[in-house]
Design an enzyme around this catalytic site. Structure first.
Site, PDB file in Angstrom:
ATOM      1  N   PHE A 258     -64.517  44.836 -68.753  1.00  0.00           N
ATOM      2  CA  PHE A 258     -65.673  44.189 -69.394  1.00  0.00           C
ATOM      3  C   PHE A 258     -65.146  43.135 -70.351  1.00  0.00           C
ATOM      4  O   PHE A 258     -64.306  43.434 -71.214  1.00  0.00           O
ATOM      5  CB  PHE A 258     -66.469  45.248 -70.159  1.00  0.00           C
ATOM      6  CG  PHE A 258     -67.617  44.692 -70.965  1.00  0.00           C
ATOM      7  CD1 PHE A 258     -67.527  44.599 -72.355  1.00  0.00           C
ATOM      8  CD2 PHE A 258     -68.771  44.246 -70.338  1.00  0.00           C
ATOM      9  CE1 PHE A 258     -68.570  44.088 -73.104  1.00  0.00           C
ATOM     10  CE2 PHE A 258     -69.828  43.727 -71.085  1.00  0.00           C
ATOM     11  CZ  PHE A 258     -69.728  43.647 -72.467  1.00  0.00           C
ATOM     12  N   VAL A 259     -65.618  41.897 -70.185  1.00  0.00           N
ATOM     13  CA  VAL A 259     -65.183  40.805 -71.068  1.00  0.00           C
ATOM     14  C   VAL A 259     -66.396  40.199 -71.752  1.00  0.00           C
ATOM     15  O   VAL A 259     -67.406  39.903 -71.110  1.00  0.00           O
ATOM     16  CB  VAL A 259     -64.422  39.714 -70.276  1.00  0.00           C
ATOM     17  CG1 VAL A 259     -64.056  38.531 -71.195  1.00  0.00           C
ATOM     18  CG2 VAL A 259     -63.157  40.300 -69.660  1.00  0.00           C
ATOM     19  N   LEU A 260     -66.250  40.058 -73.055  1.00  0.00           N
ATOM     20  CA  LEU A 260     -67.349  39.492 -73.856  1.00  0.00           C
ATOM     21  C   LEU A 260     -66.713  38.734 -75.007  1.00  0.00           C
ATOM     22  O   LEU A 260     -65.673  39.133 -75.523  1.00  0.00           O
ATOM     23  CB  LEU A 260     -68.207  40.664 -74.352  1.00  0.00           C
ATOM     24  CG  LEU A 260     -69.174  40.453 -75.500  1.00  0.00           C
ATOM     25  CD1 LEU A 260     -70.458  41.241 -75.249  1.00  0.00           C
ATOM     26  CD2 LEU A 260     -68.540  40.950 -76.773  1.00  0.00           C
TER      27      LEU A 260
ATOM     28  N   HIS B 136     -57.449  40.399 -69.530  1.00  0.00           N
ATOM     29  CA  HIS B 136     -58.055  40.630 -70.847  1.00  0.00           C
ATOM     30  C   HIS B 136     -57.903  42.099 -71.264  1.00  0.00           C
ATOM     31  O   HIS B 136     -58.182  42.995 -70.474  1.00  0.00           O
ATOM     32  CB  HIS B 136     -59.538  40.264 -70.820  1.00  0.00           C
ATOM     33  CG  HIS B 136     -59.776  38.789 -70.815  1.00  0.00           C
ATOM     34  ND1 HIS B 136     -59.450  37.991 -69.740  1.00  0.00           N
ATOM     35  CD2 HIS B 136     -60.262  37.958 -71.767  1.00  0.00           C
ATOM     36  CE1 HIS B 136     -59.743  36.733 -70.031  1.00  0.00           C
ATOM     37  NE2 HIS B 136     -60.224  36.672 -71.234  1.00  0.00           N
ATOM     38  N   PRO B 137     -57.496  42.316 -72.512  1.00  0.00           N
ATOM     39  CA  PRO B 137     -57.425  43.694 -73.001  1.00  0.00           C
ATOM     40  C   PRO B 137     -58.832  44.250 -73.226  1.00  0.00           C
ATOM     41  O   PRO B 137     -59.755  43.480 -73.528  1.00  0.00           O
ATOM     42  CB  PRO B 137     -56.691  43.545 -74.339  1.00  0.00           C
ATOM     43  CG  PRO B 137     -57.074  42.189 -74.825  1.00  0.00           C
ATOM     44  CD  PRO B 137     -57.173  41.338 -73.582  1.00  0.00           C
TER      45      PRO B 137
ATOM     46  N   GLU C 129     -60.150  38.151 -82.972  1.00  0.00           N
ATOM     47  CA  GLU C 129     -61.514  38.213 -82.413  1.00  0.00           C
ATOM     48  C   GLU C 129     -62.069  39.625 -82.480  1.00  0.00           C
ATOM     49  O   GLU C 129     -63.216  39.843 -82.866  1.00  0.00           O
ATOM     50  CB  GLU C 129     -61.486  37.703 -80.963  1.00  0.00           C
ATOM     51  CG  GLU C 129     -61.280  36.196 -80.865  1.00  0.00           C
ATOM     52  CD  GLU C 129     -60.598  35.746 -79.583  1.00  0.00           C
ATOM     53  OE1 GLU C 129     -60.215  36.608 -78.743  1.00  0.00           O
ATOM     54  OE2 GLU C 129     -60.444  34.516 -79.406  1.00  0.00           O
ATOM     55  N   GLN C 130     -61.246  40.610 -82.136  1.00  0.00           N
ATOM     56  CA  GLN C 130     -61.753  41.976 -82.139  1.00  0.00           C
ATOM     57  C   GLN C 130     -61.961  42.488 -83.566  1.00  0.00           C
ATOM     58  O   GLN C 130     -62.942  43.167 -83.852  1.00  0.00           O
ATOM     59  CB  GLN C 130     -60.793  42.889 -81.346  1.00  0.00           C
ATOM     60  CG  GLN C 130     -60.710  42.497 -79.878  1.00  0.00           C
ATOM     61  CD  GLN C 130     -60.338  43.662 -78.977  1.00  0.00           C
ATOM     62  OE1 GLN C 130     -60.781  44.802 -79.168  1.00  0.00           O
ATOM     63  NE2 GLN C 130     -59.553  43.389 -77.946  1.00  0.00           N
TER      64      GLN C 130
ATOM     65  N   ALA D 250     -66.040  38.307 -78.281  1.00  0.00           N
ATOM     66  CA  ALA D 250     -66.261  39.221 -79.422  1.00  0.00           C
ATOM     67  C   ALA D 250     -66.751  38.468 -80.658  1.00  0.00           C
ATOM     68  O   ALA D 250     -67.543  38.991 -81.453  1.00  0.00           O
ATOM     69  CB  ALA D 250     -64.964  39.964 -79.733  1.00  0.00           C
TER      70      ALA D 250
HETATM   71  N1  LIG Z   1     -62.313  42.458 -72.954  1.00  0.00           N
HETATM   72  C1  LIG Z   1     -62.611  41.483 -73.841  1.00  0.00           C
HETATM   73  O1  LIG Z   1     -63.748  41.031 -73.956  1.00  0.00           O
HETATM   74  N2  LIG Z   1     -61.583  41.001 -74.599  1.00  0.00           N
HETATM   75  C2  LIG Z   1     -61.767  40.027 -75.547  1.00  0.00           C
HETATM   76  N3  LIG Z   1     -62.893  39.454 -75.971  1.00  0.00           N
HETATM   77  C3  LIG Z   1     -62.569  38.546 -76.955  1.00  0.00           C
HETATM   78  O2  LIG Z   1     -63.343  37.856 -77.585  1.00  0.00           O
HETATM   79  N4  LIG Z   1     -61.225  38.535 -77.143  1.00  0.00           N
HETATM   80  C4  LIG Z   1     -60.667  39.448 -76.284  1.00  0.00           C
HETATM   81  O3  LIG Z   1     -59.478  39.758 -76.128  1.00  0.00           O
END
Ligand SMILES: NC(=O)NC1=NC(=O)NC1=O
Length: 174
Positions: free
Chosen positions: A119-121, A67-68, A87-88, A123
């Site tokens: 960190f993934v959320l 994930h970026p 999403e971002q 968005a």
């Molecule tokens: N690091 C992230 O949380 N990446 C992301 N969240 C999203 O909803 N899309 C993404 O690429």
């Protein structure tokens, strides 16, 4: 929900359509294809999530590493996938000022240093005002718990992306 069309896809078509349900992890769609036929969208989603849950921890962390960062280098360089960019942007992460971007970059670096993955959320379920606080809060969590939380966010992103794809013209039922 026209699952008949989904179930009739050959391997290449299926991965073309569903390959980015989990960010930059087309392997998951490649594996899930062999589970067809799917009786409905929930069944399809269940197979995506079961694949993630069955992975060893190293594989689950690998998914997170695909994930970026939110508002990170890839966003600046314009190399995000179309889904991630949408999403971002939707969360307002493309219009941060320099101070907000720096704060997020610092928090992302601290998080990655502590957990070994970004960190993934989801968005789409958050916004620019909430992300730094959520990141700072999760930064304090025990690693095992944070891994579960992060994978939960991957599933939220996947659920929303599947809903987009299955609701897209040509796949939506009568
Ligand atoms: N690091 C992230 O949380 N990446 C992301 N969240 C999203 O909803 N899309 C993404 O690429």
């Amino acid at each position: 929900m026209d699952m008949e069309k989904v179930n009739s896809m050959d391997f290449g078509e299926f991965v073309d359509v569903f390959g980015n349900v989990v960010e930059r992890c087309p392997l998951i769609a490649a594996a899930v294809w062999s589970q067809r036929p799917f009786c409905n969208s929930e069944d399809l989603e269940k197979h995506f999530f079961a694949f993630i849950d069955a992975l060893p921890q190293s594989g689950q962390e690998g998914i997170l590493r695909c994930h970026p960062d939110l508002a990170g280098r890839e966003l600046q360089q314009g190399t995000l996938t179309a889904e991630s960019r949408r999403e971002q942007r939707g969360a307002g992460l493309m219009s941060l000022d320099a101070a907000e971007r720096l704060r997020l970059a610092e928090l992302n670096a601290q998080y990655r240093a502590r957990f070994g993955f970004p960190f993934v959320l989801a968005a789409r379920l958050s916004d620019r005002a909430a992300v730094p606080g959520e990141l700072a809060r999760r930064l304090q969590r025990p690693p095992a718990e944070e891994l579960r939380t992060a994978l939960g966010e991957v599933k939220k992103i996947g659920r929303l992306r599947l809903a987009d794809l299955l609701g897209a013209a040509g796949l939506a039922g009568p």
